[in-house]
Design a protein around this motif. Structure first.
Motif, PDB file in Angstrom:
ATOM      1  N   ALA A 319       0.831  -1.208   0.000  1.00 16.56           N
ATOM      2  CA  ALA A 319       0.000   0.000   0.000  1.00 16.56           C
ATOM      3  C   ALA A 319       0.865   1.257   0.000  1.00 16.56           C
ATOM      4  O   ALA A 319       0.572   2.223  -0.715  1.00 16.56           O
ATOM      5  CB  ALA A 319      -0.932  -0.004   1.204  1.00 16.56           C
ATOM      6  N   ASN A 320       1.934   1.241   0.779  1.00 16.17           N
ATOM      7  CA  ASN A 320       2.811   2.408   0.857  1.00 16.17           C
ATOM      8  C   ASN A 320       3.485   2.711  -0.474  1.00 16.17           C
ATOM      9  O   ASN A 320       3.798   3.862  -0.775  1.00 16.17           O
ATOM     10  CB  ASN A 320       3.875   2.207   1.937  1.00 16.17           C
ATOM     11  CG  ASN A 320       3.299   2.309   3.331  1.00 16.17           C
ATOM     12  OD1 ASN A 320       2.196   2.803   3.526  1.00 16.17           O
ATOM     13  ND2 ASN A 320       4.040   1.825   4.316  1.00 16.17           N
ATOM     14  N   GLN A 321       3.721   1.677  -1.279  1.00 19.47           N
ATOM     15  CA  GLN A 321       4.315   1.895  -2.591  1.00 19.47           C
ATOM     16  C   GLN A 321       3.248   2.245  -3.626  1.00 19.47           C
ATOM     17  O   GLN A 321       3.505   2.979  -4.579  1.00 19.47           O
ATOM     18  CB  GLN A 321       5.085   0.654  -3.046  1.00 19.47           C
ATOM     19  CG  GLN A 321       5.812   0.847  -4.367  1.00 19.47           C
ATOM     20  CD  GLN A 321       7.009  -0.073  -4.499  1.00 19.47           C
ATOM     21  OE1 GLN A 321       7.635  -0.448  -3.502  1.00 19.47           O
ATOM     22  NE2 GLN A 321       7.342  -0.443  -5.713  1.00 19.47           N
ATOM     23  N   LEU A 327      -1.082   8.615  -7.003  1.00 19.20           N
ATOM     24  CA  LEU A 327      -1.032  10.076  -7.016  1.00 19.20           C
ATOM     25  C   LEU A 327      -0.311  10.593  -8.257  1.00 19.20           C
ATOM     26  O   LEU A 327      -0.682  11.629  -8.822  1.00 19.20           O
ATOM     27  CB  LEU A 327      -0.316  10.586  -5.764  1.00 19.20           C
ATOM     28  CG  LEU A 327      -1.065  10.389  -4.441  1.00 19.20           C
ATOM     29  CD1 LEU A 327      -0.182  10.798  -3.273  1.00 19.20           C
ATOM     30  CD2 LEU A 327      -2.355  11.190  -4.432  1.00 19.20           C
ATOM     31  N   ASN A 328       0.691   9.862  -8.695  1.00 18.52           N
ATOM     32  CA  ASN A 328       1.455  10.263  -9.873  1.00 18.52           C
ATOM     33  C   ASN A 328       0.712   9.967 -11.170  1.00 18.52           C
ATOM     34  O   ASN A 328       0.807  10.715 -12.143  1.00 18.52           O
ATOM     35  CB  ASN A 328       2.811   9.550  -9.880  1.00 18.52           C
ATOM     36  CG  ASN A 328       3.689  10.001 -11.034  1.00 18.52           C
ATOM     37  OD1 ASN A 328       4.001  11.183 -11.163  1.00 18.52           O
ATOM     38  ND2 ASN A 328       4.083   9.048 -11.873  1.00 18.52           N
ATOM     39  N   ASP A 329      -0.022   8.863 -11.200  1.00 18.13           N
ATOM     40  CA  ASP A 329      -0.735   8.440 -12.411  1.00 18.13           C
ATOM     41  C   ASP A 329      -1.991   7.675 -11.998  1.00 18.13           C
ATOM     42  O   ASP A 329      -1.920   6.517 -11.606  1.00 18.13           O
ATOM     43  CB  ASP A 329       0.165   7.560 -13.280  1.00 18.13           C
ATOM     44  CG  ASP A 329      -0.508   7.118 -14.583  1.00 18.13           C
ATOM     45  OD1 ASP A 329      -1.657   7.562 -14.837  1.00 18.13           O
ATOM     46  OD2 ASP A 329       0.088   6.327 -15.325  1.00 18.13           O
ATOM     47  N   PHE A 330      -3.149   8.331 -12.090  1.00 20.28           N
ATOM     48  CA  PHE A 330      -4.389   7.719 -11.605  1.00 20.28           C
ATOM     49  C   PHE A 330      -4.775   6.485 -12.418  1.00 20.28           C
ATOM     50  O   PHE A 330      -5.497   5.617 -11.937  1.00 20.28           O
ATOM     51  CB  PHE A 330      -5.535   8.735 -11.637  1.00 20.28           C
ATOM     52  CG  PHE A 330      -6.667   8.380 -10.722  1.00 20.28           C
ATOM     53  CD1 PHE A 330      -6.618   8.733  -9.382  1.00 20.28           C
ATOM     54  CD2 PHE A 330      -7.774   7.690 -11.190  1.00 20.28           C
ATOM     55  CE1 PHE A 330      -7.654   8.405  -8.522  1.00 20.28           C
ATOM     56  CE2 PHE A 330      -8.810   7.360 -10.343  1.00 20.28           C
ATOM     57  CZ  PHE A 330      -8.750   7.714  -8.997  1.00 20.28           C
ATOM     58  N   SER A 331      -4.290   6.376 -13.653  1.00 18.07           N
ATOM     59  CA  SER A 331      -4.617   5.208 -14.479  1.00 18.07           C
ATOM     60  C   SER A 331      -3.999   3.931 -13.910  1.00 18.07           C
ATOM     61  O   SER A 331      -4.346   2.826 -14.335  1.00 18.07           O
ATOM     62  CB  SER A 331      -4.145   5.416 -15.920  1.00 18.07           C
ATOM     63  OG  SER A 331      -2.730   5.498 -15.993  1.00 18.07           O
ATOM     64  N   THR A 332      -3.071   4.066 -12.938  1.00 16.83           N
ATOM     65  CA  THR A 332      -2.513   2.898 -12.270  1.00 16.83           C
ATOM     66  C   THR A 332      -3.614   2.045 -11.665  1.00 16.83           C
ATOM     67  O   THR A 332      -3.520   0.820 -11.627  1.00 16.83           O
ATOM     68  CB  THR A 332      -1.541   3.336 -11.147  1.00 16.83           C
ATOM     69  OG1 THR A 332      -0.488   4.119 -11.719  1.00 16.83           O
ATOM     70  CG2 THR A 332      -0.946   2.141 -10.425  1.00 16.83           C
ATOM     71  N   ASN A 338      -7.167  -4.515 -13.793  1.00 11.96           N
ATOM     72  CA  ASN A 338      -7.193  -5.444 -14.928  1.00 11.96           C
ATOM     73  C   ASN A 338      -6.184  -6.575 -14.751  1.00 11.96           C
ATOM     74  O   ASN A 338      -6.443  -7.716 -15.136  1.00 11.96           O
ATOM     75  CB  ASN A 338      -6.911  -4.685 -16.228  1.00 11.96           C
ATOM     76  CG  ASN A 338      -8.029  -3.737 -16.603  1.00 11.96           C
ATOM     77  OD1 ASN A 338      -9.189  -3.968 -16.248  1.00 11.96           O
ATOM     78  ND2 ASN A 338      -7.703  -2.666 -17.296  1.00 11.96           N
ATOM     79  N   THR A 339      -5.021  -6.265 -14.165  1.00  7.88           N
ATOM     80  CA  THR A 339      -4.022  -7.306 -13.915  1.00  7.88           C
ATOM     81  C   THR A 339      -4.559  -8.336 -12.933  1.00  7.88           C
ATOM     82  O   THR A 339      -4.377  -9.545 -13.105  1.00  7.88           O
ATOM     83  CB  THR A 339      -2.733  -6.688 -13.346  1.00  7.88           C
ATOM     84  OG1 THR A 339      -2.186  -5.765 -14.305  1.00  7.88           O
ATOM     85  CG2 THR A 339      -1.696  -7.766 -13.038  1.00  7.88           C
ATOM     86  N   ALA A 340      -5.235  -7.862 -11.898  1.00  7.10           N
ATOM     87  CA  ALA A 340      -5.748  -8.754 -10.858  1.00  7.10           C
ATOM     88  C   ALA A 340      -6.920  -9.597 -11.338  1.00  7.10           C
ATOM     89  O   ALA A 340      -7.203 -10.661 -10.767  1.00  7.10           O
ATOM     90  CB  ALA A 340      -6.160  -7.944  -9.636  1.00  7.10           C
ATOM     91  N   ALA A 357      -9.746   4.741  -4.642  1.00 14.22           N
ATOM     92  CA  ALA A 357      -8.563   5.497  -5.071  1.00 14.22           C
ATOM     93  C   ALA A 357      -8.781   6.993  -4.892  1.00 14.22           C
ATOM     94  O   ALA A 357      -7.866   7.724  -4.495  1.00 14.22           O
ATOM     95  CB  ALA A 357      -8.248   5.168  -6.531  1.00 14.22           C
ATOM     96  N   SER A 358      -9.990   7.455  -5.173  1.00 15.51           N
ATOM     97  CA  SER A 358     -10.275   8.882  -4.994  1.00 15.51           C
ATOM     98  C   SER A 358     -10.187   9.276  -3.527  1.00 15.51           C
ATOM     99  O   SER A 358      -9.788  10.397  -3.194  1.00 15.51           O
ATOM    100  CB  SER A 358     -11.659   9.228  -5.554  1.00 15.51           C
ATOM    101  OG  SER A 358     -12.693   8.686  -4.743  1.00 15.51           O
ATOM    102  N   LEU A 359     -10.570   8.353  -2.639  1.00 20.10           N
ATOM    103  CA  LEU A 359     -10.438   8.619  -1.210  1.00 20.10           C
ATOM    104  C   LEU A 359      -8.971   8.754  -0.813  1.00 20.10           C
ATOM    105  O   LEU A 359      -8.599   9.628  -0.027  1.00 20.10           O
ATOM    106  CB  LEU A 359     -11.079   7.487  -0.396  1.00 20.10           C
ATOM    107  CG  LEU A 359     -12.600   7.446  -0.309  1.00 20.10           C
ATOM    108  CD1 LEU A 359     -13.053   6.219   0.466  1.00 20.10           C
ATOM    109  CD2 LEU A 359     -13.132   8.706   0.368  1.00 20.10           C
TER     110      LEU A 359
END
Length: 413
Positions: A319-321, A327-332, A338-340, A357-359
């Motif tokens: 989570a920390n990573q 924050l740098n790229d919301f598309s992450t 999709n990977t999961a 993610a928005s939270l």
């Protein structure tokens, strides 16, 4: 202890994975536990014409003609440069794209929020709890997700009752949507709880007190198994509502971990075959990620507690990573989702993930609190298999209640 623990979990696979020890030590004294085998507009002004006027004199036999010459006044045509036209078109397209993306984002966010906060159909939790002279009210701003790590490799696919797999990792993730407080509560897999037993036709048979991990076995290996584990977890936590679950199969640990570039931890376990000792800084990638969160000493009764600690540690490190990456790229968020998808069973859709993610972004969440239920590990007295030892974990009821009150309730007096 001479007798192996729990016949329904075979660790041979783990030992095979641990035999690959090439290139594990990096130059910066960080142990790299990776699997090296993977891989236009034109403006125009119209001419103005002044026409001569003809006046006819009725008193004479001749016509007087006064014609005025046409006065032609042209303004020069002005054209935008081609580069400007392209720039304007690009900006228009970008604006349309941004409006579309923002619209979709807010739609997904609101949809996800609504489904998370709907707890009306949940368990018979207590709205108000009085404890040690204080009153606590259930906090409906807290959303909870059951994260379940499952081993199906040794127990089949659910065709036979009780063989759908085991829930070896059982963690409840909570977020207070008002304050942004995030927490992970780990529950030992051997925790004794009333488990719902079902037939192959999904007909309820009875309740039986079993290890939490076995809740998954009594189901289809997918949604019904996930719901069964979630129900059992809720019972352990005084029936608090948990209306979302995410079940991850062992095969998905490595690709999800590697999708964010791996995770670094300080080892809580001695991996003798790899020369790794407790306290060593380890960068987890590839199949070794699974080994780190799964390996245990089969000769000690409380071996699973160390594994639970490593699982909790890993979730926190992951989570920390992940948070800075989002924050740098919301598309992450969507890429990870999709990977999961190929390795998981969940009742969370993309809208739920988008909302979470928005939270993380809006509340500035940078860290998770972590906690593991405390209690006593005992050797089971059951005699089903004389050649095996069964570990049974009994949570401390007082400490568990305090955890529940701290996480899911608000003190009002």
């Amino acid at each position: 202890m001479n007798k192996p623990i729990d016949p329904n979990l075979n660790d041979d696979l783990e030992l095979d994975i641990l035999n690959d020890t090439d290139d594990l030590i990096s130059g910066d004294n960080t142990i790299d536990m990776s699997d090296n085998s993977k891989e236009g507009l034109t403006l125009t002004f119209q001419e103005e014409h002044h026409h001569s006027h003809h006046r006819h004199s009725s008193g004479s036999h001749h016509h007087s003609h006064r014609s005025h010459s046409h006065s032609h006044r042209k303004k020069k045509k002005q054209k935008l440069p081609t580069a400007a036209k392209i720039a304007i078109a690009f900006l228009v397209l970008m604006l349309v794209a941004v409006i579309s993306v923002v619209g979709v984002f807010f739609f997904l966010e609101q949809k996800g929020k609504n489904s998370f906060t709907n707890v009306t159909t949940q368990t018979n939790y207590e709205e108000v709890i009085e404890h040690e002279g204080h009153k606590y009210v259930y906090n409906k701003d807290v959303v909870a997700i059951a994260f379940i790590g499952v081993d199906k490799r040794e127990l089949g696919t659910g065709d036979t009752i009780g063989t759908a797999g085991q829930a070896d990792a059982d963690i409840v993730l909570t977020v207070d949507t008002k304050t942004g407080r995030a927490k992970a509560i780990s529950i030992p897999r051997d925790t004794m709880v009333d488990v719902d037993l079902y037939s192959e036709n999904n007909i309820f048979l009875r309740n039986e007190t079993l290890q939490l991990c076995l809740s998954f076995a009594y189901g289809d290996g997918k949604a019904s198994s996930a719901n069964n584990v979630t129900t059992s977890i809720s019972r352990i936590l005084y029936n608090v509502p948990i209306n979302k679950y995410f079940v991850l199969d062992l095969d998905g640990i490595a690709p999800i971990n590697d999708a964010i570039g791996g995770v670094t931890v300080e080892s809580l376990y001695n991996f003798e075959n790899l020369g790794i000792k407790v306290g060593d800084k380890v960068h987890l990638t590839g199949d070794m990620t699974e080994s780190y969160v799964r390996q245990r000493d089969m000769q000690t009764i409380d071996a699973s507690l160390n594994r639970t600690a490593r699982q909790t540690q890993y979730i926190k490190a992951f989570a920390n990573q992940l948070l800075p990456a989002v924050l740098n790229d919301f598309s992450t968020v969507s890429r990870l989702y999709n990977t999961a998808a190929d390795y998981s069973t969940t009742n969370m859709d993309l809208s739920n993930v988008t909302y979470l993610a928005s939270l993380l972004v809006s509340k500035g969440i940078r860290d998770f609190e972590t906690e593991t239920l405390q209690g006593e590990m005992k050797e089971s007295e059951r005699t089903d298999y004389a050649d095996y030892v069964y570990a049974e974990f009994y949570p401390d009821e007082e400490l568990t209640l305090e955890t529940v009150l701290d996480t899911f309730y608000t003190q009002v007096d």
